[in-house]
Design a protein around this motif. Structure first.
Motif, PDB file in Angstrom:
ATOM      1  N   ARG A 168       0.815  -1.214   0.000  1.00  0.00           N
ATOM      2  CA  ARG A 168       0.000   0.000   0.000  1.00  0.00           C
ATOM      3  C   ARG A 168       0.853   1.271   0.000  1.00  0.00           C
ATOM      4  O   ARG A 168       0.377   2.334  -0.391  1.00  0.00           O
ATOM      5  CB  ARG A 168      -0.918   0.023   1.226  1.00  0.00           C
ATOM      6  N   THR A 171       3.371   3.384  -5.100  1.00  0.00           N
ATOM      7  CA  THR A 171       2.571   3.700  -6.281  1.00  0.00           C
ATOM      8  C   THR A 171       3.295   3.110  -7.481  1.00  0.00           C
ATOM      9  O   THR A 171       4.506   3.324  -7.641  1.00  0.00           O
ATOM     10  CB  THR A 171       2.395   5.219  -6.475  1.00  0.00           C
ATOM     11  N   ARG A 199      -5.545  -7.670  -5.092  1.00  0.00           N
ATOM     12  CA  ARG A 199      -6.460  -6.534  -5.191  1.00  0.00           C
ATOM     13  C   ARG A 199      -5.776  -5.248  -4.727  1.00  0.00           C
ATOM     14  O   ARG A 199      -5.954  -4.188  -5.327  1.00  0.00           O
ATOM     15  CB  ARG A 199      -7.711  -6.825  -4.362  1.00  0.00           C
ATOM     16  N   THR A 200      -4.969  -5.347  -3.662  1.00  0.00           N
ATOM     17  CA  THR A 200      -4.249  -4.178  -3.174  1.00  0.00           C
ATOM     18  C   THR A 200      -3.203  -3.715  -4.183  1.00  0.00           C
ATOM     19  O   THR A 200      -3.006  -2.509  -4.386  1.00  0.00           O
ATOM     20  CB  THR A 200      -3.581  -4.490  -1.818  1.00  0.00           C
ATOM     21  N   ALA A 202      -3.406  -4.044  -7.415  1.00  0.00           N
ATOM     22  CA  ALA A 202      -4.150  -3.396  -8.499  1.00  0.00           C
ATOM     23  C   ALA A 202      -4.566  -1.982  -8.117  1.00  0.00           C
ATOM     24  O   ALA A 202      -4.524  -1.058  -8.943  1.00  0.00           O
ATOM     25  CB  ALA A 202      -5.367  -4.230  -8.868  1.00  0.00           C
ATOM     26  N   GLN A 203      -4.978  -1.809  -6.869  1.00  0.00           N
ATOM     27  CA  GLN A 203      -5.402  -0.492  -6.405  1.00  0.00           C
ATOM     28  C   GLN A 203      -4.234   0.493  -6.317  1.00  0.00           C
ATOM     29  O   GLN A 203      -4.453   1.708  -6.374  1.00  0.00           O
ATOM     30  CB  GLN A 203      -6.080  -0.622  -5.047  1.00  0.00           C
ATOM     31  N   SER A 204      -3.014  -0.032  -6.212  1.00  0.00           N
ATOM     32  CA  SER A 204      -1.826   0.812  -6.093  1.00  0.00           C
ATOM     33  C   SER A 204      -1.207   1.148  -7.441  1.00  0.00           C
ATOM     34  O   SER A 204      -0.206   1.874  -7.498  1.00  0.00           O
ATOM     35  CB  SER A 204      -0.774   0.105  -5.226  1.00  0.00           C
ATOM     36  N   SER A 205      -1.785   0.624  -8.516  1.00  0.00           N
ATOM     37  CA  SER A 205      -1.153   0.713  -9.830  1.00  0.00           C
ATOM     38  C   SER A 205      -1.940   1.605 -10.784  1.00  0.00           C
ATOM     39  O   SER A 205      -3.170   1.633 -10.779  1.00  0.00           O
ATOM     40  CB  SER A 205      -1.027  -0.690 -10.428  1.00  0.00           C
ATOM     41  N   ARG A 206      -1.215   2.316 -11.644  1.00  0.00           N
ATOM     42  CA  ARG A 206      -1.840   3.174 -12.653  1.00  0.00           C
ATOM     43  C   ARG A 206      -2.327   2.367 -13.853  1.00  0.00           C
ATOM     44  O   ARG A 206      -3.246   2.780 -14.548  1.00  0.00           O
ATOM     45  CB  ARG A 206      -0.839   4.238 -13.118  1.00  0.00           C
ATOM     46  N   ASN A 208      -3.045  -1.815 -15.034  1.00  0.00           N
ATOM     47  CA  ASN A 208      -3.057  -3.231 -14.666  1.00  0.00           C
ATOM     48  C   ASN A 208      -3.164  -4.097 -15.918  1.00  0.00           C
ATOM     49  O   ASN A 208      -4.112  -3.963 -16.687  1.00  0.00           O
ATOM     50  CB  ASN A 208      -4.231  -3.533 -13.732  1.00  0.00           C
ATOM     51  N   VAL A 226      -9.195  -9.495  -8.557  1.00  0.00           N
ATOM     52  CA  VAL A 226      -9.199  -8.205  -9.248  1.00  0.00           C
ATOM     53  C   VAL A 226     -10.397  -8.171 -10.188  1.00  0.00           C
ATOM     54  O   VAL A 226     -10.462  -8.959 -11.132  1.00  0.00           O
ATOM     55  CB  VAL A 226      -7.897  -7.984 -10.039  1.00  0.00           C
ATOM     56  N   SER A 230     -11.095  -3.147 -13.153  1.00  0.00           N
ATOM     57  CA  SER A 230      -9.793  -2.646 -12.702  1.00  0.00           C
ATOM     58  C   SER A 230      -8.657  -3.080 -13.632  1.00  0.00           C
ATOM     59  O   SER A 230      -7.499  -2.744 -13.389  1.00  0.00           O
ATOM     60  CB  SER A 230      -9.487  -3.142 -11.280  1.00  0.00           C
TER      61      SER A 230
END
Length: 272
Positions: A168, A171, A199-200, A202-206, A208, A226, A230
């Protein structure tokens, strides 16, 4: 040739070779591709085969929704041609100074032999195997996500709450993601812990990118990791089930068939 006789020959070819290509069948039987696809559709309805993006394959049994990872020798082996094509195309998306996530699955490990060597970039990984393989490469800055060491029969990657909290903090420009299954709803995997970690990431990435060899496509594993909304790009191969790929296309998902690109590239090289 009667339709039933033609379909019998098609089935014999699939049983012998494992798959057939619609264009090859069109040339063999001197018929339009649309006519061949109608044959394949009828045979699929009869349960004789599974239509793919480029032709058809044998019907394979659905895997269990939870299964142990493959032995390391097999998971980190040379890889099948279609898997290597996916790994090669995936690695080509890395640009100078990118920060990318690469996990410890076999298809992700396959990327290592295709990673750029002439540009600087950063790799974040939760896999001891990946970290050990890249740590001496001069153009790569590497970070290993920490956490509880898992048993030897696991995939050798950290996916616990410590790993989730650590990822987390980053970035990422690109995350190369995969799982035990992929449907039009997204990527799925065998464990809740693995799903939460992916999932985390993916949420941290610009951006995927999902690496999905055909044997994973159309299968829903124990838990979704995921969701499809996303995922920016799916890289698969032409043996992926046609029905599932159509569902993704209807959702405006960008899809690349890696083996087709490789084939086209080889043809161009031969012509040059």
């Amino acid at each position: 040739m009667l339709a039933e006789e033609r379909r019998k020959k098609i089935l014999e070819m699939i049983q012998r070779e494992g798959r057939v290509i619609a264009k090859d069948l069109s040339d063999l039987f001197q018929m339009s591709i649309d006519s061949i696809r109608r044959d394949l559709t009828i045979m699929e309805e009869q349960g004789l085969l599974q239509k793919t993006y480029g032709g058809a394959i044998l019907v394979s049994p659905k895997p269990k929704v939870r299964s142990l990872p493959q032995p390391e020798a097999k998971r980190y082996g040379e890889g099948a041609p279609h898997q290597n094509a996916i790994s090669r195309i995936a690695a080509s998306y890395i640009q100078s100074d990118d920060t990318v996530y690469i996990g410890g699955a076999g298809i992700q490990f396959g990327m290592l032999k295709y990673l750029p060597t002439d540009i600087p970039f950063t790799v974040i990984t939760n896999s001891i195997k990946i970290a050990e393989s890249i740590r001496r490469k001069e153009n790569i800055t590497a970070y290993l996500i920490g956490g509880k060491l898992r048993k030897a029969e696991s995939a050798g990657s950290m996916i616990d709450i410590l790993a989730i909290e650590m990822i987390r903090k980053f970035t990422l420009d690109i995350s190369f993601l995969t799982g035990g299954g992929l449907t039009s709803t997204g990527i799925s995997t065998a464990t809740p812990e693995g799903a939460a970690f992916a999932r985390t990431v993916a949420q941290s990435s610009r951006k995927n990118i999902c690496l999905a060899p055909h044997e994973k496509v159309g299968h829903q594993m124990f838990v979704t990791s995921v969701p499809m909304d996303s995922i920016d790009l799916v890289i698969t191969d032409s043996a992926a089930p046609a029905a599932v790929m159509k569902e993704m296309e209807n959702k405006q998902i960008e899809i690349i068939y890696a083996d087709e690109i490789e084939t086209n590239r080889s043809v161009r090289n031969e012509m040059d």
